[in-house]
Scaffold this motif. Structure first.
Motif, short mmCIF file in Angstrom:
data_model
loop_
_atom_site.label_atom_id
_atom_site.label_comp_id
_atom_site.label_asym_id
_atom_site.label_seq_id
_atom_site.Cartn_x
_atom_site.Cartn_y
_atom_site.Cartn_z
N LEU A 197 25.92 -12.02 -11.51
CA LEU A 197 24.78 -12.03 -10.49
C LEU A 197 23.45 -12.87 -11.42
N LEU A 198 23.42 -12.46 -12.61
CA LEU A 198 22.33 -13.15 -13.36
C LEU A 198 22.55 -14.67 -13.40
N CYS A 199 23.68 -15.08 -13.76
CA CYS A 199 23.89 -16.62 -13.62
C CYS A 199 23.64 -17.22 -12.39
N ILE A 200 24.20 -16.45 -11.27
CA ILE A 200 23.93 -17.16 -10.02
C ILE A 200 22.39 -17.16 -9.73
N ALA A 201 21.80 -16.08 -10.00
CA ALA A 201 20.14 -15.87 -9.81
C ALA A 201 19.51 -17.08 -10.65
N ALA A 202 19.96 -17.34 -11.94
CA ALA A 202 19.35 -18.46 -12.80
C ALA A 202 19.56 -19.82 -12.21
N ILE A 203 20.91 -20.03 -11.45
CA ILE A 203 21.14 -21.40 -11.21
C ILE A 203 20.32 -21.54 -9.73
N VAL A 204 20.29 -20.54 -9.06
CA VAL A 204 19.55 -20.83 -7.65
C VAL A 204 17.95 -20.80 -8.29
N LEU A 205 17.43 -20.10 -8.93
CA LEU A 205 15.97 -20.29 -9.45
C LEU A 205 15.70 -21.73 -9.92
N GLN A 206 16.66 -21.94 -10.74
CA GLN A 206 16.33 -23.29 -11.48
C GLN A 206 16.60 -24.54 -10.26
N LEU A 207 17.49 -24.27 -9.53
CA LEU A 207 17.49 -25.39 -8.25
C LEU A 207 16.33 -25.21 -7.48
N SER A 208 15.72 -23.99 -7.13
CA SER A 208 14.29 -24.28 -6.49
C SER A 208 13.33 -24.64 -7.28
N MET A 209 13.18 -24.41 -8.41
CA MET A 209 12.18 -25.17 -9.22
C MET A 209 12.16 -26.56 -9.41
#
Length: 216
Positions: free
Chosen positions: A18-30
C-alpha cells in the motif's frame, strides 16, 4: 512450494504494498500539473511517467508484497524466491543510484518530498527487511541470478529505443543525445556490472541465511 505465513507477516506485506501504491499515485499527482502545462497528452505523460525505473521497481515491490499478503508464498510468479530476490536487487539499485548520484539534483518540498522519500528510501528499506527476514531463499544459486538481469537489460534497450524516437531519457546518464552512444555504452556497462555484483551479493546472503536455517 506452498509456505504458510502469519497474519502479522501478511499485514507487514500489505503495508509495504500500500505504501508503494500510495507513493506512485502521490508522485503521479505531483507530476501531472507540470506536464499539463507543457500541453502534453495524458497518454504521453503516463508513458513517460511509467518509463522511470524507480516507478517500475516500486510497482514490482507492490505486486510482490501484495501477492504475498493475499496468497502467501504459493509458488506463483510474484511469490517465487528468484523473482522476489531480483526485485530486491532492483529496488536496492533504485535507492543507491538516487541517494548517491541524483539526490543533489532534486529538491522536492511538501507532498512531493513525501513521495520522493517513500519511493527512494522508505519502500526500499521495508522491502529489504521483508526480503532478508521473510522471503524464501531456498534454491537460489549464483548461476540462476543471471536471469535477474533480463528485466534491467530489457529496460535499458527500451529506454534507448524510446530515446532515439523521442529524444527523451528518464535519466541523464542514459541520454545518448547529450553524451553520445559511446559514453552511454560505458555508463550502461558500469550499471550492468553493478547489477551483477548485487545479484551475486544477494545470492551469497540468501545461501548463508538458508544454510543457517538448516543448521538450526
Amino acid at each position: 512450494m506452498l509456505k504458510q505465513i502469519s497474519s502479522g507477516t501478511r499485514a507487514f506485506c500489505a503495508i509495504i504494498s500500500l505504501l508503494c501504491i500510495a507513493a506512485i499515485v502521490l508522485q503521479l499527482s505531483m507530476s501531472l500539473p507540470g506536464y499539463a502545462d507543457r500541453e502534453r497528452t495524458l497518454g504521453g505523460f503516463l508513458l513517460e511517467y511509467f518509463s522511470y525505473f524507480t516507478i517500475q521497481s516500486n510497482l514490482l515491490v507492490a505486486l510482490c508484497t501484495g501477492c504475498v499478503a493475499l496468497s502467501g508464498f504459493n509458488g506463483k510468479w510474484f511469490t517465487r524466491a528468484g523473482v522476489l530476490s531480483a526485485v530486491a536487487v532492483c529496488i536496492t539499485i533504485v535507492s543507491l543510484v538516487y541517494n548517491l548520484v541524483l539526490r543533489s539534483t532534486f529538491h522536492p518540498v511538501g507532498w512531493a518530498r513525501v513521495a520522493d522519500e517513500l519511493l527512494h528510501v522508505v519502500n526500499p528499506v521495508l522491502y529489504l527487511i521483508f526480503w532478508a527476514a521473510i522471503s524464501p531463499k531456498a534454491g537460489i544459486t549464483y548461476r540462476g541470478t543471471f536471469s535477474w538481469l533480463i528485466y534491467p537489460l530489457f529496460y535499458i534497450i527500451y529506454i534507448l529505443v524510446r530515446g532515439a524516437l523521442t529524444t527523451k531519457y528518464p535519466y541523464f546518464f542514459l541520454d545518448a543525445g547529450k553524451f553520445g552512444y559511446p559514453q552511454v555504452a560505458l555508463n550502461i556497462a558500469v550499471l550492468v556490472v553493478v547489477f551483477w555484483l548485487f545479484c551475486m551479493l544477494y545470492a551469497f546472503i540468501a545461501q548463508r541465511i538458508t544454510g543457517r536455517k538448516r543448521q538450526s
